[in-house]
Design a protein around this motif. Structure first.
Motif, PDB file in Angstrom:
ATOM      1  N   ASP A 131       0.811  -0.939  -0.282  1.00 45.87           N
ATOM      2  CA  ASP A 131      -0.450  -0.146  -0.024  1.00 45.87           C
ATOM      3  C   ASP A 131       0.984   1.238   0.195  1.00 45.87           C
ATOM      4  O   ASP A 131       1.106   2.607  -0.550  1.00 45.87           O
TER       5      ASP A 131
ATOM      6  N   ALA B 341      -3.161  -1.170  -5.790  1.00 46.78           N
ATOM      7  CA  ALA B 341      -4.021  -1.137  -5.647  1.00 46.78           C
ATOM      8  C   ALA B 341      -5.034  -1.761  -5.045  1.00 46.78           C
ATOM      9  O   ALA B 341      -6.225  -2.157  -4.069  1.00 46.78           O
ATOM     10  N   TYR B 345      -7.208  -0.984  -1.256  1.00 45.40           N
ATOM     11  CA  TYR B 345      -8.213  -1.681  -0.828  1.00 45.40           C
ATOM     12  C   TYR B 345      -8.195  -2.066   0.117  1.00 45.40           C
ATOM     13  O   TYR B 345      -9.241  -2.066   1.024  1.00 45.40           O
ATOM     14  N   ARG B 346      -7.482  -2.878   0.364  1.00 42.73           N
ATOM     15  CA  ARG B 346      -7.615  -3.805   1.565  1.00 42.73           C
ATOM     16  C   ARG B 346      -7.344  -2.934   2.578  1.00 42.73           C
ATOM     17  O   ARG B 346      -8.416  -3.182   3.726  1.00 42.73           O
ATOM     18  N   HIS B 348      -7.910   0.398   3.491  1.00 41.83           N
ATOM     19  CA  HIS B 348      -8.553   1.869   2.311  1.00 41.83           C
ATOM     20  C   HIS B 348      -8.690   2.043   3.948  1.00 41.83           C
ATOM     21  O   HIS B 348      -8.111   3.582   5.083  1.00 41.83           O
TER      22      HIS B 348
END
Lengths: 394, 470
Positions: A131, B341, B345-346, B348
């Protein structure tokens, strides 16, 4: 062979180490061939005598074929290992256990890294997709956390702290000046160290280990076979490694003056080697001086200094070449640079030379027991490796 | 009757003195300074900060709708409301819309708020004027937020409101343009004056308000002079005119009129009448009456709180670098990878709302979320735990000169939260000379970087600065 642990079960009968340097004219293949053949010649064996090999490299190649392709080994098993900056030690450790298990009679542990081909500064660890929210700070930054925390806890002024760190760098450069295989082979004056340009404040460039290319290798056999090949084998007394859960990232009681992985790994090694008082019993140590405050904290973590006393021991010269317990007699990462996969084996190479009386101007007076310490990761979370090696069987 | 329940503001810590811009080009220029979004700020991050200020003491789950007004969204295609709603921990079913391209979106959002709902309006802009131009000098960056609704806790009732659609090419930026373009200023100001006279005079008459009955008039017109011309044309005295903040902040686009309104509310007394006029291809106008509830409003940073602390020593070259207006020698470090992404997403919710976990068995809080407790090793005994708004202290720190950063050295600190938990993160809005062990910190929402066209938002630490008695 029913006894638990590795102590006295295996021995090193040959070693090789390239010069550590900016080898613009040498490839990974060149470095592997040089280190391996020096070890083969030293042990008086043929390449075909090797039954299995462990290759340590972090970013210079994938899989065992990086080694088998370079040496043209003939379909023997080659395992590539990676454990960040402790990669070289990890290759050695796995090779030792393979011999101790009885699976093989003779194996090769070799480590290599080619850092200078990237064109980037410092160490650059490839990262898996993520991330991307982890702060992108450098390796010196993560170890520089130790300095202000240590100074504050033990009441050192900035100036006192600066002197202690500079003394560590000074010592290692002095030792390196006596070593033909070091990357940097000249003494560096204290004031040049203390006033070097900041990299990760309070650490300057002279608080950091260099960036170099290099390779180092060891041939390992069972202890009972060692004298078939060598008059002066080096015996393995203990191998330990501790991988941390990440206390430094998550727990407030982690205060950046100690790295628990070091403590756990060294205590396990001392148990295995039967060492009660490391400061007295160990003749010399090669430790992971990636940055000057790391070495300061390691003294205390490994029990070479009392807690909070490491800085005084530094100022009293305890760890200098002519001191009570010489640390990094070969010049350490500071003088050698840190080709990741090679460094752990380079540390063992110095032990090996010292036991055989081949350390030249650095030669210590009849060392019997040596320690190597290799750390991969950051103070917040790392793998910490400790070995104890000896000149004689117990 | 609907009105304002709460307000908040955000003005970036960095201010660029206008004389530094003029001096760079060898010219004489205007005085004052403009607020400049840091390299880690944009309209979304500033908007979140303003909304956090606005929602101080309010349950975010009470918000029914969120309007985000900006002409400087980080994306031409991809909405911002999801990011903002998650960062603010609004309920998942919150209605939301992003009102882009009009410089009147902020005020139009306030007009559109429904009396029977709680609507969070966020107006935020971060515009770039072309170097050497007037827009570069006068644009500033900032954000404002209002919670609109009805009830006893309304601090300023909206007595009346209206809009005028008056097409004109005055200020524009096409899909391809990098910088805002402006027609000759007199065109905009002449048309604006005409629209004001024709619209506001009857508006005040309709509401039986004489010019001298208004406490403050908030006017955002084209350019930097039209607001005072409009005020005198309507018969207002100089002291009734709300400070347009040009000297300290600059023209913050959609946030400009709303930010002046926040300024006015910060000193308003019950009974005060406030008139708001915002221009862009016509007018939005609102008449507010301040209520007794304003005395109960909780303390907040607001505009004054933000203006009290600043770094006005940034260089024009800092601004040029942060805005990508000059190409510089890249650091000898690996390029920043595009974030994954699926990983974003996981995580967020964790990353945007800064929510970690607290172990039900041993009670210790951690960030990020953990499956296995590092204290007691319990597996999957975690509940969500939000760290936003918690104070913290610097445990240790470093100044990283090696790390690639638009403003080296990167300050990295180990931050311990007062109620437990630790994060190692970048410190922002802080000078290397300031940082020290034990310093009080709070978390602030930032854009870490843009890579592969993706903006990655997360939290950094910033010093809590106490009001100086200057």
């Amino acid at each position: 062979m029913s006894r638990k642990g590795i102590s006295d079960k295996v021995a090193v009968i040959g070693m090789g180490c390239t010069r550590f340097a900016e080898h613009w004219d040498k490839s990974v293949e060149d470095l592997l061939v040089e280190a391996a053949y020096e070890a083969f010649n030293d042990a008086g064996i043929e390449p075909k005598d090797i039954e299995a090999a462990w290759l340590g490299t972090m970013i210079s190649g994938y899989a065992g074929i990086t080694l088998s392709g370079a040496l043209k080994t003939q379909y023997i098993p080659v395992t590539r290992v990676e454990n960040m900056c402790a990669t070289g030690s990890e290759a050695f450790r796995n090779a030792c256990y393979a011999v101790a298990s009885g699976a093989y009679d003779m194996v090769l542990a070799i480590g290599v890294e080619k850092l200078k081909d990237s064109g980037l500064s410092g160490l650059n660890t490839p990262k898996p997709p993520s991330d991307g929210t982890a702060p992108n700070f450098s390796a010196p930054a993560s170890f520089s956390f130790l300095a202000p925390a240590y100074f504050k806890k033990y009441g050192l002024t900035k100036e006192q702290g600066r002197e202690v760190l500079s003394r560590i760098a000074y010592k290692n450069h002095y030792n390196g000046s006596l070593n033909p295989k070091a990357q940097y082979r000249s003494e560096v004056p204290m004031d040049k160290i203390s006033n070097s340009p900041l990299v990760a404040a309070p650490l300057g460039i002279m608080d950091c280990s260099g960036v170099a290319d290099g390779a180092a290798a060891a041939i390992i056999v069972r202890s009972e076979d060692a004298h078939k090949y060598s008059k002066e084998p080096m015996y393995v007394k203990a191998l330990s490694i501790a991988a941390g859960p990440g206390d430094g990232r998550l727990r407030q009681d982690f205060d950046f003056t100690s790295i628990k992985e070091n403590v756990v790994a060294s205590q396990a090694a001392y148990r295995e080697a039967g060492i009660k008082d490391p400061r007295k019993e160990i003749s010399m140590a090669e430790v992971h001086d990636c940055f000057t405050p790391t070495e300061l904290v390691i003294y205390e973590d490994l029990g070479l200094s009392e807690r909070g006393q490491g800085w005084k021991d530094v100022l009293n010269g305890v760890f200098e070449l002519d001191g009570e317990l010489p640390v990094n007699p070969d010049g350490g990462l500071k003088s050698f640079g840190h080709p990741i996969g090679a460094s752990g084996l380079r540390m063992l190479y110095e032990m090996y030379l010292q036991f055989q009386g081949k350390a030249g101007k650095r030669q210590l007076d009849n060392p019997k027991l040596g320690l190597t310490h290799n750390l991969g990761g950051s103070p917040m979370q790392c793998v910490s490796f400790v070995s104890v090696v000896g000149k004689e069987l117990s | 009757m609907k009105g304002i329940i709460s307000y908040g503001a955000y003005v970036p810590y960095n201010r660029l003195q206008r004389k530094k811009i003029s001096e760079f080009f060898g010219k004489l220029g205007p005085a004052g300074e403009k607020a400049v979004a840091g390299y880690d700020e944009d309209s979304i991050s500033m908007g979140v900060e303003a909304a956090l200020d606005c929602l101080n003491g309010i349950n975010p789950h009470d918000v029914d709708a969120v309007y985000f007004a900006t002409v400087s969204s980080p994306y031409k295609e991809k909405g911002s409301v999801g990011t903002i709603a998650t960062a603010l921990s609004l309920k998942e079913t919150v209605r939301g819309i992003e009102t882009a391209s009009s410089l009147r979106s902020g005020t139009s959002s306030m007009l559109s708020a429904q009396p029977d709902e709680k609507t969070l309006v966020i107006a935020s802009d971060c515009r770039t004027g072309a170097p050497t131009g007037q827009n570069e000098l006068w644009f500033g960056d900032g954000a404002v937020s209002f919670l609109m609704g009805s009830g006893d806790n309304v601090i300023a009732s909206m007595v009346d409101q209206g809009s005028l659609q008056g097409e004109i090419i005055s200020q524009w930026r096409s899909q391809e343009d990098r910088f805002t373009q402006t027609w000759e200023e007199r065109l905009g100001s002449t048309v604006f004056l005409k629209q004001v006279k024709e619209t506001i005079t009857p508006f005040l008459e309709r509401n039986s308000r004489s010019a001298d009955s208004l406490s403050k008039v908030i006017i955002s017109g084209p350019g930097i002079r039209a607001h005072s011309q409009a005020a005198s044309a309507l018969g207002f005295k100089k002291e009734q005119l709300e400070n347009p903040l040009f000297d300290s902040v600059g023209d913050t686009g959609n946030a400009h009129a709303p930010m002046m309104l926040v300024s006015a509310l910060e000193t308003a007394k019950p009974g005060d009448q406030l008139l708001v006029i915002a221009f862009a291809e016509g007018l939005d106008y609102m008449l507010f009456e301040v209520t007794d509830a304003i005395k109960e409003l909780k303390d907040r940073k607001g505009v004054n709180g933000c203006l009290a602390f600043k770094n006005d020593q940034i260089l024009y070259s800092d601004y040029l670098k942060w805005r990508d207006l000059i190409e510089t020698e890249p650091a000898r470090r690996p390029a920043t990878d595009r974030p994954s992404a699926p990983a974003l997403y996981r995580k967020h919710r964790q990353n945007l709302s800064f929510t970690g976990s607290k172990c039900r068995r041993c009670g210790t809080a951690r960030f990020p979320h953990q499956r296995v407790c590092i204290q007691c090793q319990a597996k999957d005994e975690m509940e969500d735990y939000c760290f936003v708004g918690q104070s913290a202290k610097v445990m240790t720190y470093t100044l990283d000169h090696l790390a690639a950063s638009p403003a080296p050295p990167m300050i990295v600190a180990v931050i311990d939260f007062v109620h437990g938990g630790r994060i190692i993160c970048e410190v922002t809005d802080c000078s290397p000379a300031e940082i020290e062990i034990g310093m009080n910190m709070e978390m602030t929402f930032r854009r870490l970087y843009e890579a592969g066209g993706i903006s990655n938002y997360f939290w950094k630490a910033r010093p809590i600065r106490q009001k100086e008695s200057v």
